[in-house]
Scaffold this motif. Structure first.
Motif, short mmCIF file in Angstrom:
data_model
loop_
_atom_site.label_atom_id
_atom_site.label_comp_id
_atom_site.label_asym_id
_atom_site.label_seq_id
_atom_site.Cartn_x
_atom_site.Cartn_y
_atom_site.Cartn_z
N LEU A 66 0.83 -1.21 0.00
CA LEU A 66 0.00 0.00 0.00
C LEU A 66 0.86 1.25 0.00
O LEU A 66 0.56 2.23 -0.71
CB LEU A 66 -0.92 -0.01 1.22
CG LEU A 66 -1.86 1.20 1.37
CD1 LEU A 66 -2.74 1.35 0.14
CD2 LEU A 66 -2.71 1.06 2.63
N ALA A 67 1.95 1.24 0.78
CA ALA A 67 2.88 2.37 0.77
C ALA A 67 3.47 2.57 -0.62
O ALA A 67 3.65 3.71 -1.07
CB ALA A 67 3.98 2.15 1.80
N GLY A 68 3.75 1.47 -1.32
CA GLY A 68 4.26 1.57 -2.69
C GLY A 68 3.24 2.16 -3.64
O GLY A 68 3.58 2.97 -4.51
N VAL A 69 1.98 1.78 -3.49
CA VAL A 69 0.91 2.36 -4.31
C VAL A 69 0.88 3.87 -4.15
O VAL A 69 0.76 4.63 -5.12
CB VAL A 69 -0.45 1.74 -3.94
CG1 VAL A 69 -1.60 2.51 -4.59
CG2 VAL A 69 -0.50 0.27 -4.35
N ILE A 70 1.01 4.32 -2.92
CA ILE A 70 0.98 5.77 -2.65
C ILE A 70 2.21 6.44 -3.23
O ILE A 70 2.11 7.52 -3.83
CB ILE A 70 0.86 6.01 -1.13
CG1 ILE A 70 -0.50 5.49 -0.64
CG2 ILE A 70 1.00 7.49 -0.80
CD1 ILE A 70 -0.59 5.32 0.84
N ARG A 71 3.39 5.82 -3.09
CA ARG A 71 4.60 6.40 -3.68
C ARG A 71 4.47 6.55 -5.18
O ARG A 71 4.90 7.55 -5.77
CB ARG A 71 5.83 5.52 -3.37
CG ARG A 71 6.31 5.60 -1.94
CD ARG A 71 7.75 5.08 -1.84
NE ARG A 71 7.91 3.74 -2.38
CZ ARG A 71 7.71 2.62 -1.69
NH1 ARG A 71 7.31 2.69 -0.44
NH2 ARG A 71 7.91 1.45 -2.24
N GLY A 72 3.88 5.54 -5.84
CA GLY A 72 3.68 5.63 -7.29
C GLY A 72 2.82 6.82 -7.67
O GLY A 72 3.09 7.52 -8.65
N ASN A 73 1.77 7.05 -6.90
CA ASN A 73 0.91 8.20 -7.16
C ASN A 73 1.63 9.52 -6.88
O ASN A 73 1.43 10.51 -7.60
CB ASN A 73 -0.35 8.11 -6.30
CG ASN A 73 -1.41 7.22 -6.92
OD1 ASN A 73 -2.15 7.64 -7.80
ND2 ASN A 73 -1.48 5.98 -6.47
N LEU A 74 2.46 9.55 -5.85
CA LEU A 74 3.17 10.78 -5.51
C LEU A 74 4.15 11.20 -6.60
O LEU A 74 4.38 12.39 -6.83
CB LEU A 74 3.90 10.61 -4.17
CG LEU A 74 3.00 10.63 -2.93
CD1 LEU A 74 3.80 10.23 -1.69
CD2 LEU A 74 2.39 12.02 -2.73
N THR A 75 4.74 10.22 -7.29
CA THR A 75 5.63 10.55 -8.41
C THR A 75 4.89 11.36 -9.47
O THR A 75 5.37 12.39 -9.95
CB THR A 75 6.20 9.27 -9.04
OG1 THR A 75 6.93 8.53 -8.07
CG2 THR A 75 7.12 9.60 -10.21
N LEU A 76 3.69 10.90 -9.83
CA LEU A 76 2.91 11.60 -10.85
C LEU A 76 2.28 12.87 -10.30
O LEU A 76 2.06 13.84 -11.03
CB LEU A 76 1.84 10.67 -11.42
CG LEU A 76 2.41 9.57 -12.31
CD1 LEU A 76 1.37 8.49 -12.58
CD2 LEU A 76 2.91 10.15 -13.62
N LEU A 77 1.97 12.88 -9.01
CA LEU A 77 1.46 14.10 -8.39
C LEU A 77 2.46 15.24 -8.55
O LEU A 77 2.10 16.37 -8.91
CB LEU A 77 1.17 13.86 -6.91
CG LEU A 77 0.67 15.07 -6.12
CD1 LEU A 77 -0.81 15.32 -6.43
CD2 LEU A 77 0.85 14.86 -4.63
N GLN A 78 3.74 14.96 -8.28
CA GLN A 78 4.74 16.00 -8.42
C GLN A 78 4.98 16.34 -9.88
O GLN A 78 5.21 17.51 -10.22
CB GLN A 78 6.05 15.57 -7.76
CG GLN A 78 7.09 16.68 -7.73
CD GLN A 78 8.14 16.49 -6.65
OE1 GLN A 78 8.06 15.57 -5.84
NE2 GLN A 78 9.14 17.36 -6.62
#
Length: 416
Positions: free
Chosen positions: A320-332
């Motif tokens: 789940l933490a990895g899922v969030i990290r993946g989204n944060l990459t595109l968020l930035q």
């Protein structure tokens, strides 16, 4: 146009999308990240065993490269806005192999460090920032799809190059391995960037109607500064968690293999997360998206700090933490476009990303240093969860007005 496929509608009309850009950037992101970034942790034990240099010192040289990348990225962003990615990414592709040859031939630590500092400049010119700038200008308003594809490809860098590096190191010295990897990097990235990115760079679209002044007004604005603080705190926490996960699990009595699997499956979650970002962007405005993702990251970090087992639960939290990290990459990657349009994307993204990239480079060392005085990695993870909560709070200060034509996008309020 023979070398184009599809069109992108912008405020300046309809422009062509160069046909070869997207596949070329997918290939070069895999190779650049794989050789310049992911090969080092595989080879560092051999480097220290062969040379006698302390592991902390060799790792510091590598981290210094990441800091250089953050600083040089601010200049690269300005060049990208004016001239496009062709010259920047091609030059970076030439510098990367040369820097690794310096590393491979280094007779002592000073030359080894100098090679990594040169590699940092290459990273600034070849990693995600210039690729994102190219896709944002050529693909907007459909840039989220293009960015997602490239980051999915970039996520394969460790999958491809960590085993390849290990295989080469089984037959060659670390110096010979870096020399071969430098050849691979040059053979793939130099022609790909030189040929695929030579299409004309379209003129920047005008500022959205309720943005006044140039990029200087945006940089001085409260939303921009608060967003920079948000991403810096978030990046520090996120990268300290990634590097600290294995020692956290070892401290709790799990085996190295179990810890490695938990980390690896978290990486798979990161790839999954990137596939979900476009859907998230359609349903949440950028401020709500930013606060929600960072707050969820804080929750997963807090869970890792407080839950000692069973193992399956820890793996699930890591995923789940990895899922969030993946989204944060595109968020930035989309933060500037969603708030201030694409006019000064390269410059603004370079300035916005510099402190967060530096924080990401320093986080592994800082986390290792803090773990001891805090009494172990669970306490460190609790502190990192608190930093993420602070990042979510500062994101509230980066609220902006909505931009028309972007999925959930916003634009900064008018500046005096």
């Amino acid at each position: 146009m023979a070398n184009t496929k599809g069109v992108a509608a912008t405020g300046t009309g309809v422009r062509p999308r160069p046909r070869a850009v997207l596949p070329a950037l997918c290939l070069t992101q895999i190779t650049s990240w794989g050789v310049l970034y992911y090969a080092f942790p595989v080879l560092n034990p051999a480097i220290t065993a062969d040379t006698g240099w302390p592991a902390g010192v060799t790792t510091a040289a590598f981290s210094a490269a990441l800091v250089v990348s953050a600083v040089v990225g601010m200049y690269v962003g300005r060049v990208l806005d004016r001239r496009g990615p062709h010259a920047v990414m091609t030059a970076g592709s030439v510098l990367g192999p040369l820097s690794l040859l310096v590393v491979a031939a280094a007779p002592h630590l000073a030359v080894f460090t100098a090679g990594w500092l040169l590699a940092g400049a290459s990273m600034a010119a070849t990693f995600y920032q210039p690729a994102f700038a190219a896709l944002t200008r050529w693909w907007a308003p459909d840039h989220i799809r293009a960015l997602t594809i490239v980051t999915l490809a970039g996520g394969l860098a460790s999958t491809v190059f960590a085993p390849l590096t290990a295989a080469l190191a089984g037959h060659l010295s670390w110096r010979g391995t870096y020399a071969v990897l430098a050849g691979i990097l040059a053979a793939i990235t130099v022609p790909a960037h030189a040929l695929a990115l030579k299409a004309p760079w379209p003129a920047a679209p005008p500022n959205p109607p309720n943005i006044t002044g140039g990029h200087e007004h945006v940089v001085r604005s409260r939303p921009f500064r608060m967003l920079a603080v948000t991403f810096t705190l978030s990046a520090f926490a996120m990268y300290a968690v990634v590097i600290g996960l294995v020692p956290l699990l070892l401290e709790r009595g799990y085996t190295t293999t179990q810890a490695a699997w938990a980390l690896g499956l978290g990486g798979a979650g990161q790839t999954l997360g990137r596939t979900l970002y476009a859907t998230l962007a359609r349903h949440l405005g950028v401020s709500a998206r930013t606060v929600s993702l960072i707050a969820l990251g804080a929750l997963t970090t807090a869970a890792l700090a407080s839950v000692a087992g069973p193992y399956a639960v820890l793996v699930a939290v890591s995923v789940l933490a990895g899922v969030i990290r993946g989204n944060l990459t595109l968020l930035q990657a989309t933060a500037v476009t969603d708030r201030w349009g694409t006019t000064h994307y390269g410059r603004l993204s370079g300035l916005l990303g510099a402190p967060s990239h530096a924080a990401a480079a320093l986080a592994p060392f800082a986390g290792a240093v803090l773990a001891g005085p805090l009494g172990g990695y669970p306490a460190l993870f609790a502190l990192l969860a608190g930093l993420s909560i602070a990042a979510a709070a500062t994101a509230l200060g980066a609220r902006t007005q909505q931009v028309a034509g972007t999925p959930g996008g916003e634009v900064a309020t008018r500046h005096a």
